[in-house]
Write an enzyme that holds these catalytic residues in place. Structure first.
Site, short mmCIF file in Angstrom:
data_model
loop_
_atom_site.label_atom_id
_atom_site.label_comp_id
_atom_site.label_asym_id
_atom_site.label_seq_id
_atom_site.Cartn_x
_atom_site.Cartn_y
_atom_site.Cartn_z
CG HIS A 168 58.64 34.77 10.36
ND1 HIS A 168 59.08 36.01 9.53
CD2 HIS A 168 59.50 34.04 11.23
CE1 HIS A 168 60.50 35.74 9.50
NE2 HIS A 168 60.97 34.98 10.58
CG HIS A 200 62.52 30.04 8.43
ND1 HIS A 200 61.63 30.27 9.31
CD2 HIS A 200 63.24 31.47 8.77
CE1 HIS A 200 61.55 31.22 10.06
NE2 HIS A 200 62.49 32.04 9.59
CB CYS A 217 69.63 39.02 12.09
SG CYS A 217 68.37 39.98 12.72
CD GLU A 248 62.03 35.10 14.02
OE1 GLU A 248 62.08 34.38 13.26
OE2 GLU A 248 62.65 36.18 13.90
CD GLU A 266 64.85 33.04 12.51
OE1 GLU A 266 64.09 33.80 11.51
OE2 GLU A 266 65.66 33.75 12.86
#
Length: 175
Positions: A24, A30, A64, A109, A111
């Site tokens: 992060h 990721h 999450c 973030e 992702e």
């Protein structure tokens, strides 16, 4: 925060591991997941705890997180659903997407988010380290609020929720 999570390429192929904090901090792509639970046309959403390091107090999906190094995605989904909400229920992956959001200098973030959907109407338990509230909200009300007050919702939720609601509505029409 220092558990190793899975770095991936844009095809969700693992390319390494790093701590959640480092991923992060540096914005490395990721693997992550978002779980949405619904009962009919209502969704169970979570208000993130005020002491979360990003998106504190914002509304998001039921739960999450990230699978840990060596952990299968579905096992991570089941684990976090229990840890965050005290819920055990069947879920299935319905889509995935990549997003990148910069909160501030050195906080991102980025992702590859796998979205899981499940039908559930039972009780839940708030893990106050993760959330300060849960509530059931009708999908039409949620869509209206997302449009009128997007700042009240987590960045990934604003992307995923309309697609999830569309899938739920399509499934209900077929019954």
């Amino acid at each position: 925060m220092n558990q190793e999570i899975i770095l991936v390429n844009d095809r969700d192929e693992p390319i390494g591991y790093t701590s959640k904090y480092e991923a992060h901090k540096t914005g490395q792509l990721h693997r992550a997941f978002s779980v949405f639970l619904h009962s009919g046309d209502r969704l169970l959403i979570q208000q993130r705890a005020d002491d979360k390091y990003h998106s504190p107090g914002l509304w998001a999906n039921t739960c999450c997180s990230h699978p840990r190094k060596g952990e299968e995605l579905k096992a991570a989904v089941d684990r976090r659903l229990m840890e965050e909400a005290g819920i055990t229920c069947e879920t299935e992956e319905v889509f995935s997407f990549i997003y990148k959001y910069r909160f501030e200098e050195e906080l991102y973030e980025h992702e590859f988010d796998h979205v899981f959907l499940g039908e559930y109407s039972g009780e839940y338990r708030i893990n106050t380290q993760e959330a300060k509230a849960f509530k059931w909200v009708r999908s039409d009300e949620l869509l209206r609020n997302l449009e009128e007050h997007p700042e009240a919702y987590a960045c990934w939720f604003r992307i995923a929720a309309p697609r999830v609601i569309e899938l739920i509505n399509k499934a209900r029409e077929q019954v």
